[in-house]
Design an enzyme around this catalytic site. Structure first.
Site, short mmCIF file in Angstrom:
data_model
loop_
_atom_site.label_atom_id
_atom_site.label_comp_id
_atom_site.label_asym_id
_atom_site.label_seq_id
_atom_site.Cartn_x
_atom_site.Cartn_y
_atom_site.Cartn_z
N ARG A 65 5.67 -1.80 -5.96
CA ARG A 65 6.29 -1.65 -7.29
C ARG A 65 5.25 -1.80 -8.39
NH1 ARG A 65 10.47 -6.32 -5.99
NH2 ARG A 65 10.00 -5.52 -3.92
N LYS A 85 1.16 -10.69 5.65
CA LYS A 85 2.25 -10.41 6.59
C LYS A 85 1.95 -11.02 7.95
CE LYS A 85 3.53 -5.81 4.80
NZ LYS A 85 4.91 -6.09 4.40
N1 BES Z 1 5.36 -1.93 2.55
C1 BES Z 1 6.30 -2.97 2.51
C2 BES Z 1 7.72 -2.54 2.88
C3 BES Z 1 7.95 -2.00 4.27
C4 BES Z 1 8.53 -2.77 5.23
C5 BES Z 1 7.69 -0.67 4.56
C6 BES Z 1 8.80 -2.26 6.48
C7 BES Z 1 7.95 -0.16 5.82
C8 BES Z 1 8.52 -0.96 6.78
C9 BES Z 1 6.35 -3.57 1.11
O1 BES Z 1 5.18 -3.55 0.41
C10 BES Z 1 6.72 -5.01 1.27
O2 BES Z 1 5.95 -5.72 1.84
N2 BES Z 1 7.88 -5.39 0.74
C11 BES Z 1 8.34 -6.72 0.83
C12 BES Z 1 8.85 -7.10 -0.53
C13 BES Z 1 9.25 -8.55 -0.65
C14 BES Z 1 8.03 -9.42 -0.58
C15 BES Z 1 9.97 -8.74 -1.95
C16 BES Z 1 9.46 -6.78 1.86
O3 BES Z 1 10.31 -5.91 1.84
O4 BES Z 1 9.43 -7.70 2.67
MG MG Z 2 3.92 -5.20 0.77
#
Ligand code: BES
Ligand code: MG
Ligand code: ZN
Length: 454
Positions: free
Chosen positions: A308, A234
């Protein structure tokens, strides 16, 4: 005599005495709420609006929030609450809004305000028990969510779950890394591969003798104790708050505390897969194909879609209990947060409408509201992989729904998915939810599970 809450702010408190009383002795005035300052340290509160509708409860909690703001500003740390029919809700708002995560202050700990004592006057024993259950549970959940990784690895989370089980009276079983390997939980193990800390899988059970249900309700919570994204790292602005990525798991823990403390006659099982998601030398790479414990192979095209993967193993594990309903809670997608912000939970699933009606009611009553999203099978098309049974990301659109459909693949029972990415952790104050970890889900689940009939 003043007729609005400003009166409370303008009137000087006797700080030495450190006691504020919201008294029901105030005169009844028109309108739904009035404050009357009778003595320096006594405040009156008359409630014109009924507190038994959702709007009224919410308004009263907000009143409690105003009081919390006032006490914080004036560094008062002891308060008594007696507001007649409104006491329960005002006290709830006061508790929620006065929460602070103060554990990690060192040298400056002395200067930090906290509300140390809240005396609740005039509640029935039953309501008092309910209120204590909520406060202990929500505070515990918020402490967990606010804990940074150094203070909350997967193993520390599991130990805390064991401790809380012993303290409040629910049973716990913790699977360690070796046991998780034996069970071939490939989702959890592959997310854990880049980490130096072992994964855990916690099982919680609240099984009262007088349970109203013959088949258990199961709560599954995402326990990513820190989400760097893994090799699909990230950007730092998006990573800063990712200690909150176990908020689903923490909400499950909180719900069990509340159920046990309040001796709710519902049989409930909790499953919390936990690990951090890091890009260590052994981390899985985008393009790797992994195998979930049910045999499904998954092409991992983005290691940041890790929630997931660990939930898949937990949802498969849930099948062996022949559950009546499974609800999972997860900070799963940025798209859920984008869609709805901090104001509600993104919800979807295949459970029957009767269950949805009750869940939505609990959401309105606790003000942990749900918005139901579609769950049409067309979304499954986006999860097709050319080399494996599934891929772990859908397209650019409806990311929260493709994530939900991915999870549904591992279920064979009535299922509800709650994506709490929006309200779980707030970077600025939002009503009586406050700042940081909100504990979202605890009051919702407690209300829902307290009201099930079978
Ligand atoms: N933990 C994150 C989602 C998240 C984002 C939680 C903001 C709280 C606040 C999750 O693991 C994630 O990174 N999801 C990605 C999925 C994508 C790569 C398909 C996302 O939503 O960007
Ligand atoms: Mg994630
Ligand atoms: Zn995550």
């Amino acid at each position: 005599m003043r007729s609005n809450f400003e009166a409370l702010r303008e009137t000087e408190l006797d700080i030495d005495q450190c006691k504020t009383i919201i008294s029901r002795s105030a005169r009844k005035l028109k309108g739904w709420t009035h404050f009357v300052s009778e003595k320096n340290d006594v405040f009156g509160c008359v409630l014109g609006e009924k507190s038994d509708n959702n709007h009224g409860k919410h308004a009263l909690r907000n009143l409690g929030k105003d009081l919390a703001d006032y006490l914080g500003k004036n560094k008062v740390n002891s308060v008594s609450v007696d507001a007649g029919a409104g006491t329960f809700w005002i006290a709830e708002g006061l508790f929620l809004a006065s929460y602070r995560y103060n554990k990690l202050f060192g040298k400056t700990a002395e200067q930090v305000w906290s509300l140390k004592e809240i005396e609740i006057i005039g509640l029935s024993k039953r309501d008092f028990q309910k209120l204590s259950a909520i406060f202990l549970a929500v505070n515990e959940t918020r402490d967990l969510v606010n804990s940074p990784l150094l203070t909350l690895t997967a193993e520390i989370l599991s130990s805390r779950i064991e401790e809380l089980g012993n303290l409040h009276g629910f049973s716990t079983t913790i699977f360690n890394q070796a046991k998780i390997e034996t069970l071939k939980m490939g989702g959890l193990l592959s997310v854990n591969k880049g980490s130096i800390d072992p994964a855990t899988f916690s099982i919680l059970e609240h099984k009262p003798k007088n349970a109203v249900n013959k088949r258990p309700y199961i709560l599954v919570g995402k326990g990513v104790v820190y989400d760097t994204g893994g090799l699909s790292l990230k950007p730092s602005g998006f990573m800063d708050t990712m200690k909150c990525d176990m908020a689903g798991g923490a909400a499950v823990v909180g719900a069990f505390c509340a159920l046990a403390i309040d001796e709710v006659p519902t049989w409930v099982i909790g499953l919390i897969p936990a690990t951090d998601n890091r890009p260590g030398g052994n981390a899985i790479t985008p393009g790797d194909v992994i195998k979930i414990s049910d045999g499904t192979t998954v092409e991992v095209l983005n290691t940041d879609a890790e929630g997931r993967l660990i939930l898949a193993d937990a949802l498969h594990y849930a099948k062996k209990y022949d559950p009546k309903l499974v609800i999972d809670l997860a900070t799963l997608t940025g798209s859920a947060a984008k869609a709805i912000g901090p104001n509600a939970i993104v919800a979807m699933g295949n459970a029957e409408d009767k269950i949805w009606d009750r869940l939505i009611d609990s959401g309105e009553s606790s003000h942990e509201r749900l918005v139901r999203f579609p769950f049409w099978e067309e979304y499954n098309d986006l999860l097709k992989s050319e080399i494996a049974d599934l891929k772990n990301i859908g397209g650019a659109e409806a990311g929260m729904i493709t994530a939900g459909k991915f999870l549904e693949h591992f279920t064979d029972y009535p299922y509800v998915h709650l994506d709490i990415a929006g309200p779980a952790f707030l970077e600025k104050n939002h009503g009586y939810y406050g700042k940081g970890g909100t504990g979202i889900g605890v009051r919702l689940l407690y209300d829902f599970l307290s009201n099930v009939k079978s």
